[in-house]
Each structure stands twice: as C-alpha cells, then as structure tokens.
Design an enzyme around this catalytic site. Structure first.
Site, PDB file in Angstrom:
ATOM      1  N   LYS A 122      -0.595  -0.546   6.030  1.00 58.99           N
ATOM      2  CA  LYS A 122      -0.272  -0.035   7.370  1.00 58.99           C
ATOM      3  C   LYS A 122      -1.446  -0.345   8.304  1.00 58.99           C
ATOM      4  CE  LYS A 122       3.026   3.101   5.293  1.00 58.99           C
ATOM      5  NZ  LYS A 122       3.477   4.491   5.074  1.00 58.99           N
ATOM      6  N   TYR A 131      -1.274 -10.558 -17.046  1.00 54.57           N
ATOM      7  CA  TYR A 131      -1.108  -9.181 -17.524  1.00 54.57           C
ATOM      8  C   TYR A 131      -2.475  -8.605 -17.793  1.00 54.57           C
ATOM      9  CZ  TYR A 131       3.357  -6.976 -17.931  1.00 54.57           C
ATOM     10  OH  TYR A 131       4.498  -6.295 -17.623  1.00 54.57           O
ATOM     11  N   THR A 151      -1.828   3.955   1.516  1.00 57.62           N
ATOM     12  CA  THR A 151      -1.260   2.628   1.363  1.00 57.62           C
ATOM     13  C   THR A 151      -2.313   1.652   1.893  1.00 57.62           C
ATOM     14  OG1 THR A 151      -0.296   2.741   3.567  1.00 57.62           O
ATOM     15  CG2 THR A 151       1.135   3.364   1.737  1.00 57.62           C
ATOM     16  N   ASP A 176      -3.167  12.464   2.162  1.00 59.41           N
ATOM     17  CA  ASP A 176      -2.460  11.188   2.099  1.00 59.41           C
ATOM     18  C   ASP A 176      -2.651  10.511   3.456  1.00 59.41           C
ATOM     19  OD1 ASP A 176      -0.654   9.128   2.229  1.00 59.41           O
ATOM     20  OD2 ASP A 176       1.089  10.303   1.593  1.00 59.41           O
ATOM     21  N   ARG A 233       0.941  -5.183   0.727  1.00 61.51           N
ATOM     22  CA  ARG A 233       1.754  -4.006   0.429  1.00 61.51           C
ATOM     23  C   ARG A 233       1.291  -3.387  -0.874  1.00 61.51           C
ATOM     24  NH1 ARG A 233       6.049  -1.982   2.687  1.00 61.51           N
ATOM     25  NH2 ARG A 233       5.671  -3.589   4.208  1.00 61.51           N
ATOM     26  N   GLU A 277      -3.132  -4.796 -18.347  1.00 63.45           N
ATOM     27  CA  GLU A 277      -3.070  -3.337 -18.497  1.00 63.45           C
ATOM     28  C   GLU A 277      -4.446  -2.806 -18.862  1.00 63.45           C
ATOM     29  OE1 GLU A 277      -0.006  -2.441 -21.308  1.00 63.45           O
ATOM     30  OE2 GLU A 277       1.590  -2.763 -19.850  1.00 63.45           O
TER      31      GLU A 277
HETATM   32  C1  LIG Z   1       4.225   5.037   4.051  1.00 61.51           C
HETATM   33  C2  LIG Z   1       3.810   6.304   3.442  1.00 61.51           C
HETATM   34  C3  LIG Z   1       3.888   6.511   2.060  1.00 61.51           C
HETATM   35  C4  LIG Z   1       4.666   5.617   1.122  1.00 61.51           C
HETATM   36  O1  LIG Z   1       4.292   4.360   0.992  1.00 61.51           O
HETATM   37  P1  LIG Z   1       5.287   3.274   0.334  1.00 61.51           P
HETATM   38  O2  LIG Z   1       4.360   2.137   0.120  1.00 61.51           O
HETATM   39  O3  LIG Z   1       6.365   3.044   1.318  1.00 61.51           O
HETATM   40  O4  LIG Z   1       5.792   3.837  -0.952  1.00 61.51           O
HETATM   41  C5  LIG Z   1       3.352   7.662   1.533  1.00 61.51           C
HETATM   42  N1  LIG Z   1       2.777   8.578   2.330  1.00 61.51           N
HETATM   43  C6  LIG Z   1       2.713   8.429   3.670  1.00 61.51           C
HETATM   44  C7  LIG Z   1       2.071   9.492   4.490  1.00 61.51           C
HETATM   45  C8  LIG Z   1       3.244   7.301   4.259  1.00 61.51           C
HETATM   46  O5  LIG Z   1       3.203   7.185   5.588  1.00 61.51           O
END
Ligand SMILES: *Cc1c(COP(=O)(O)O)cnc(C)c1O
Length: 434
Positions: free
Chosen positions: A226, A51, A223, A197, A232, A53
């Site tokens: 990807k 933990y 993220t 994003d 993850r 925080e």
């Molecule tokens: C995949 C994705 C997310 C969300 O990610 P998670 O880990 O699935 O919550 C947010 N924004 C975009 C543009 C994404 O492609």
C-alpha cells in the site's frame, strides 16, 4: 523476445489491457500504488522457483544460500526502517499476517477488541464473516457519533468492562492519525497485548510522518504493497520479549519473537514466496532513501489538497477532512449511493471504492460513502494543483451525474491529466498497446 506473447497471447493481452487501463485513469483507491520496475523485476525472477521452508540459516531444503541473503536483507532493512526489534517478512499478505498474530497470541474463542468495520476497521479486525469474527470473540469499538473520531475514554471503559486478551489498533478507512500511546496505555491497564495493523499507513510511518507503533506496541503487522509501495505481501514486527508471558503463556518457553515466527511457519504457512520477499527487500531499500520521505510527505499534502477541494465543492467528508493519505466522502448526503458513485466514476476513469460511513444506515454492499486516497497519484508525480483538478473533476461528475455532456467533459479532463503524468514512462509504448 516475447516470451509471454509466444506462449499465451490471451494473458499477454490482458496484461496490456490492464497496463493501459492503469495508465489511462486516475487511481484513487487508497490501498493501491505503483511499485518501481526494480520491485517488479525481482518478482518476475528465478526466486519464484525455490522452496525454502524455515528461516535464514535454518531451512528444510538445500540450496538456500542466496534466498538467505535476500530474506536477511529484507529483515535488516525493515528493522532499520521501522526501528523494530524483530521482523518476519514471510506473511503472504495482510490477512494471513493478522491470522498468524492471532494464532501466536490467542486461543480460539478468546476475547479481543478491534475497530468496527463500519467505522474504518479491517475485515480481519473482527468482522463476523472473517476468521477473526468467527473463531474469536470480538468486542468492537467504534467512533463517536458526533465527531466521527475515536473516543479513547470510551475504548478504555469498554476494555475495563470486557477484559480483552488483545487490543487491535489499525485502520483501513479512518482518515485520522491513530494515538498508539493511548491504545498501549489501555492495553497495559487491562493486561492485554497491543497489536497494531498499519497496512494502510506503513509508508507514512516509515517516513516519520505518523507516530510509529513499532516502538510502542507488542506486535505490528503491515502489508508491503500500500503506501509502502512494495510487492503484494506483508510482514510482522514485534518485541523480542513477551511482556505478558506470566499472565497469558505461563507454560510457554518461547519469547514473543519465537511465538510469532512459529505461528507464521509452520503454524500457518508452508514455503515462503522468495521472489516477493526479495522484492520486499528492494522496496525497503527504496523507502530508506531520502526521496521516499519526500514522496510520503507529498502523499499527505496531496490528501489535504484533495480533501479541501472536495469540501469546497460542497461534498461532506467523514470527520470533515483527513490527517493521513485517505478520505471517506458521504455521497448519500447528495442522494447518490456509494455503489452508484463508484460505477459512475469508473465510467469517467476515476477509480475509487464504495465504503461504509460511521453509523451507516445503508448496507455494506451499497453503502453511503466512497473511500479514496492519494498514494498512487502521488507516485505518478501529481502535486497539490493536480489534486485540485482531480477533486473538481470528481465533484463535477457526482453533482452532474445525469448530464451526459458534463460527464464527457470530465472524462476528457481525466485523460488530459493522465497523459501529462504517464505511468511507467520508462516502459516502451508496446507494453501498453496490443
Ligand atoms: C489491506 C489491509 C489488510 C489485508 O491485506 P491483504 O493483503 O489484502 O490481505 C489487513 N489490514 C488492514 C488494516 C488493511 O488495510
């Protein structure tokens, strides 16, 4: 030692079956990838027990000296990778990262602009069933009906009219490069924050093969699992200073970095996932190596080769091709729904997902398109000639969907290709077999 087998054979079997499924099929879901074994090793480490925080050097619990080392390495490496001023590596996943950015910059009910889901935006960019659409007022922008491309003049007009407090750029199913400078210019003109994003394209950005919004925008989320090929999870990068403090946060004593950090913790989350954050550090280290740049560049070459093959087989691609790692195929144009295409291809070991196309007349549950991309197959070592083969197998399955013999042949072709590029060749066969 077989720790898991001894404790829980049912779950052990499900892990093996999943490993076997992944090894035996062609993974074309553009948001998926295969991490290194080093990344997975850290995720299964003692850091899962801790933990912590707070942030490095400022924790609410004792015993965090080694967690601090790992989190600081993750932060420093991410800064280097993206040329970022400030990084928070604690967001648990992409959606909570975006939620934290909304919490940091907006009040409930505030107006912002995000890309329409049907045109390639994400659920968290204003979809009515998501927090971003329910608790904030999203004015969606879309693509041009003819070209299926973003029309920055139209977005600008919309922004001047609706005076958003924030403009969200980013994609989950838009196969073209984003012009972050154009978004920034619009945001500056209307006094809005620009939040990018880059969940999907982060790896291409990190390799210097896509314009980097981190140098331009106020805030960038991504993220890490990807194209970036890490565990993850997610992170948020931002400028130190709040360019719009006088307009939007006149009473705040916080700069932008502090607004973001306090929105993540204690605003939204509790204890960070230290095992995942340490694995992020490993993935960033990998992404800083020259080999990663070669990988990212191959993702793009592969996407182009796959798109060209699909089009030469007579399939229509949204925007007639791709400039990034993904593409959207209009299968309804051939009389197949996105859902049927996904299920049919699943049967032959080709994994992708159904997806809306711009101005889709069908429902999101059974839309007109499928979305696919090359990050995962590129990790397996496949190159342009294999992409030609993948495109041809996929097109054959779709165009001969009622011909059982043809489908069996496609399935054989998929198995053959997979066996030439074994997933995780370092792992013993026992990892994949019951
Ligand atoms: C995949 C994705 C997310 C969300 O990610 P998670 O880990 O699935 O919550 C947010 N924004 C975009 C543009 C994404 O492609």
């Amino acid at each position: 030692m077989h720790y898991l087998r001894d404790v829980d054979p049912e779950i052990e079997a499900s892990v093996k079956n999943e490993a076997n499924r992944a090894r035996g099929g062609l993974e074309l879901i553009p948001s998926e990838n295969f991490t290194s074994l080093a990344v997975m090793q850290v995720m299964g480490s003692v850091f899962t027990n801790k933990y912590s925080e707070g942030y490095p050097g400022k924790r609410y619990y004792g015993g965090n000296e080694f967690v601090d080392v790992a989190e600081t390495l993750a932060i420093e490496r991410a800064k280097k990778l993206f040329n970022a001023e400030h990084v928070n590596v604690q967001p648990l996943s992409g959606s909570p990262a975006n939620q934290a950015v909304f919490f940091a910059l907006l009040n409930l009910g505030d107006t912002y602009m995000g890309m329409d889901l049907a045109c390639g935006g994400h659920l968290t960019h204003g979809c009515p069933v998501n927090f971003s659409g329910k608790h904030y007022k999203c004015i969606p922008y879309g693509v041009d009906k003819e070209t299926e491309l973003l029309d920055y003049d139209a977005i600008k007009k919309q922004a001047i009219k609706s005076k958003p407090k924030l403009i969200l750029s980013g994609l989950t199913a838009y196969p073209r490069e984003l012009d972050f400078d154009a978004f920034q210019e619009i945001a500056e003109e209307v006094g809005a924050y620009h939040f990018a994003d880059i969940a999907h394209i982060a790896g291409i950005v990190a390799a210097g093969l896509h314009p980097n919004p981190v140098e331009v925008c106020d805030v960038v989320s991504t993220t890490t699992h990807k194209t970036l090929r890490g565990p993850r999870g997610a992170m948020i990068m931002c400028k130190e200073e709040d360019r719009l403090r006088d307009i939007h946060h006149p009473d705040s004593k916080k700069n932008l970095a502090q607004l973001i950090d306090s929105a993540v913790f204690p605003g939204l989350q509790g204890g960070p996932h230290d095992h995942v954050n340490a694995a992020k550090a490993v993935a960033f280290h990998e992404a800083l190596q020259p080999e990663y740049k070669v990988y990212a560049s191959q993702i793009l070459k592969n996407a182009k080769a796959l798109a060209d093959e699909l089009m030469s087989q007579g399939l229509r691609l949204v925007t007639d091709g791709t400039e990034n790692h993904l593409m959207v195929v209009d299968v309804w144009e051939k009389g197949i729904t996105g859902k049927d295409a996904q299920n049919l291809l699943d049967e032959v070991g080709i994994f992708l997902n159904k997806n809306t196309i711009p101005f889709d007349e069908r429902s999101p549950f059974n839309p007109s398109g499928v979305r696919l991309g090359t990050p995962a197959l590129t990790t397996r070592g496949m190159k342009e000639s294999e992409m030609k083969e993948v495109g041809s197998l996929m097109a054959r399955a779709l165009l001969k969907k009622d011909d059982k013999t043809a489908l069996a042949k496609v399935k054989e072709g998929v198995s053959e290709l997979c066996s030439q590029f074994p997933l995780y060749p370092e792992l013993p066969d026992g990892y994949f077999k019951q």
